[in-house]
Scaffold this motif. Structure first.
Motif, short mmCIF file in Angstrom:
data_model
loop_
_atom_site.label_atom_id
_atom_site.label_comp_id
_atom_site.label_asym_id
_atom_site.label_seq_id
_atom_site.Cartn_x
_atom_site.Cartn_y
_atom_site.Cartn_z
N MET A 1 0.84 -1.20 0.06
CA MET A 1 -0.01 -0.26 0.09
C MET A 1 1.00 1.25 -0.22
O MET A 1 0.51 2.30 -0.53
CB MET A 1 -0.93 -0.12 1.24
N ILE A 2 1.94 1.11 0.61
CA ILE A 2 2.97 2.38 0.78
C ILE A 2 3.54 2.44 -0.67
O ILE A 2 3.47 3.72 -1.07
CB ILE A 2 3.85 2.14 1.95
N LEU A 3 3.89 1.68 -1.45
CA LEU A 3 4.29 1.76 -2.63
C LEU A 3 3.30 2.53 -3.56
O LEU A 3 3.63 3.23 -4.30
CB LEU A 3 4.87 0.31 -3.21
N VAL A 4 2.13 1.85 -3.43
CA VAL A 4 0.92 2.60 -4.52
C VAL A 4 0.85 3.89 -4.09
O VAL A 4 0.72 4.82 -4.87
CB VAL A 4 -0.40 1.66 -4.34
N ALA A 5 1.06 4.38 -2.85
CA ALA A 5 0.64 5.61 -2.43
C ALA A 5 1.86 6.61 -2.96
O ALA A 5 1.69 7.54 -3.41
CB ALA A 5 0.51 5.90 -1.04
N SER A 6 3.07 5.92 -2.78
CA SER A 6 4.17 6.70 -3.45
C SER A 6 4.15 6.97 -4.73
O SER A 6 4.61 8.17 -5.27
CB SER A 6 5.57 5.86 -3.00
N ILE A 7 3.79 6.06 -5.59
CA ILE A 7 3.59 5.94 -7.21
C ILE A 7 2.37 7.14 -7.32
O ILE A 7 2.73 8.10 -8.41
CB ILE A 7 3.38 4.54 -7.71
N VAL A 8 1.48 7.20 -6.62
CA VAL A 8 0.24 7.89 -7.07
C VAL A 8 0.79 9.42 -6.71
O VAL A 8 0.63 10.36 -7.65
CB VAL A 8 -1.16 7.78 -5.88
N VAL A 9 1.38 9.61 -5.65
CA VAL A 9 2.28 10.92 -5.12
C VAL A 9 3.04 11.45 -6.64
O VAL A 9 3.07 12.54 -6.94
CB VAL A 9 2.75 10.93 -3.75
N GLY A 10 4.07 10.53 -6.65
CA GLY A 10 4.64 10.69 -7.82
C GLY A 10 4.22 11.31 -9.24
O GLY A 10 4.46 12.40 -9.84
N VAL A 11 3.08 10.71 -9.75
CA VAL A 11 2.53 10.82 -10.85
C VAL A 11 1.57 12.09 -10.74
O VAL A 11 1.64 12.95 -11.66
CB VAL A 11 1.56 9.73 -11.13
N VAL A 12 1.00 12.32 -9.55
CA VAL A 12 0.23 13.76 -9.18
C VAL A 12 1.27 14.88 -9.23
O VAL A 12 1.09 15.94 -10.11
CB VAL A 12 -0.47 13.62 -7.87
N VAL A 13 2.39 14.77 -8.63
CA VAL A 13 3.44 15.83 -8.89
C VAL A 13 3.96 15.96 -10.16
O VAL A 13 4.18 17.25 -10.76
CB VAL A 13 4.79 15.31 -7.84
N LEU A 14 4.12 14.98 -10.93
CA LEU A 14 4.53 15.01 -12.22
C LEU A 14 3.39 15.82 -13.04
O LEU A 14 3.68 16.89 -13.97
CB LEU A 14 4.72 13.43 -13.04
N ALA A 15 2.14 15.52 -12.92
CA ALA A 15 0.91 16.07 -13.97
C ALA A 15 1.11 17.55 -13.42
O ALA A 15 0.90 18.44 -14.12
CB ALA A 15 -0.40 15.43 -13.52
N LEU A 16 1.18 18.10 -12.12
CA LEU A 16 1.20 19.25 -11.59
C LEU A 16 2.54 20.22 -12.16
O LEU A 16 2.08 21.44 -12.48
CB LEU A 16 1.24 19.39 -10.07
N LEU A 17 3.48 19.47 -12.24
CA LEU A 17 4.79 20.01 -12.63
C LEU A 17 4.52 20.29 -14.26
O LEU A 17 5.14 21.31 -14.70
CB LEU A 17 5.94 19.43 -12.44
N TYR A 18 3.75 19.53 -15.02
CA TYR A 18 3.82 19.50 -16.37
C TYR A 18 3.06 21.02 -16.58
O TYR A 18 3.31 21.67 -17.56
CB TYR A 18 2.98 18.38 -16.85
N TRP A 19 2.02 21.11 -15.86
CA TRP A 19 0.84 22.28 -16.27
C TRP A 19 1.91 23.43 -15.54
O TRP A 19 1.43 24.72 -16.20
CB TRP A 19 -0.20 22.02 -15.38
N LEU A 20 2.74 23.42 -14.59
CA LEU A 20 3.52 24.72 -14.38
C LEU A 20 4.52 25.08 -15.09
O LEU A 20 4.89 26.01 -15.31
CB LEU A 20 3.97 24.29 -12.63
N ILE A 21 5.29 24.13 -15.91
CA ILE A 21 6.60 24.23 -16.46
C ILE A 21 6.24 24.38 -18.05
O ILE A 21 6.90 25.36 -18.53
CB ILE A 21 7.37 22.81 -16.19
N PHE A 22 5.58 23.65 -18.57
CA PHE A 22 5.29 23.85 -19.98
C PHE A 22 4.11 24.53 -20.49
O PHE A 22 3.03 24.49 -19.70
CB PHE A 22 5.21 22.21 -20.66
N GLU A 23 4.14 25.13 -21.56
CA GLU A 23 3.18 25.95 -22.01
C GLU A 23 2.03 25.20 -22.58
O GLU A 23 0.80 25.45 -22.38
CB GLU A 23 3.69 27.14 -23.04
N ASP A 24 2.38 24.05 -23.38
CA ASP A 24 1.23 23.49 -24.12
C ASP A 24 2.04 22.11 -24.45
O ASP A 24 3.20 21.88 -24.12
CB ASP A 24 0.69 24.00 -25.16
N TRP A 25 1.14 21.22 -25.18
CA TRP A 25 1.75 19.90 -25.49
C TRP A 25 2.90 19.95 -26.36
O TRP A 25 3.87 19.19 -26.40
CB TRP A 25 0.60 19.02 -26.24
#
Length: 83
Positions: free
Chosen positions: A1-25
């Motif tokens: 369960m800890i591993l799943v939570a860690s992966i979810v946090v990593g993916v959420v941070v990845l998605a948030l950073l995508y929207w912050l760093i890059f202008e578009d696709w």
């Protein structure tokens, strides 16, 4: 369960950073293209700084999301014990 939570946090941070760093696709695709293109070719084509900046954004996004996932894993493991 800890591993799943860690992966979810990593993916959420990845998605948030995508929207912050890059202008578009297209900006993201350009960064990925520069990551696979040898730097010497970019410098000869006069795109050396653009290559460096695009790769920096891409690698920072990946590194920060990885650190967030790893930090979550270590923190939850220390808090709740091992798997």
């Amino acid at each position: 369960m800890i591993l799943v939570a860690s992966i979810v946090v990593g993916v959420v941070v990845l998605a948030l950073l995508y929207w912050l760093i890059f202008e578009d696709w297209d900006d993201f695709c350009e960064a990925v293209g520069y990551a696979f293109k040898p730097d010497i070719i970019s410098w000869f084509q006069g795109e050396g700084f653009d290559d460096w900046w695009a790769e920096m954004k891409l690698y920072m996004m990946i590194a920060l999301s990885g650190f967030a996932g790893y930090g979550t894993f270590v923190g939850l493991t220390k808090l709740f014990g091992g798997e």
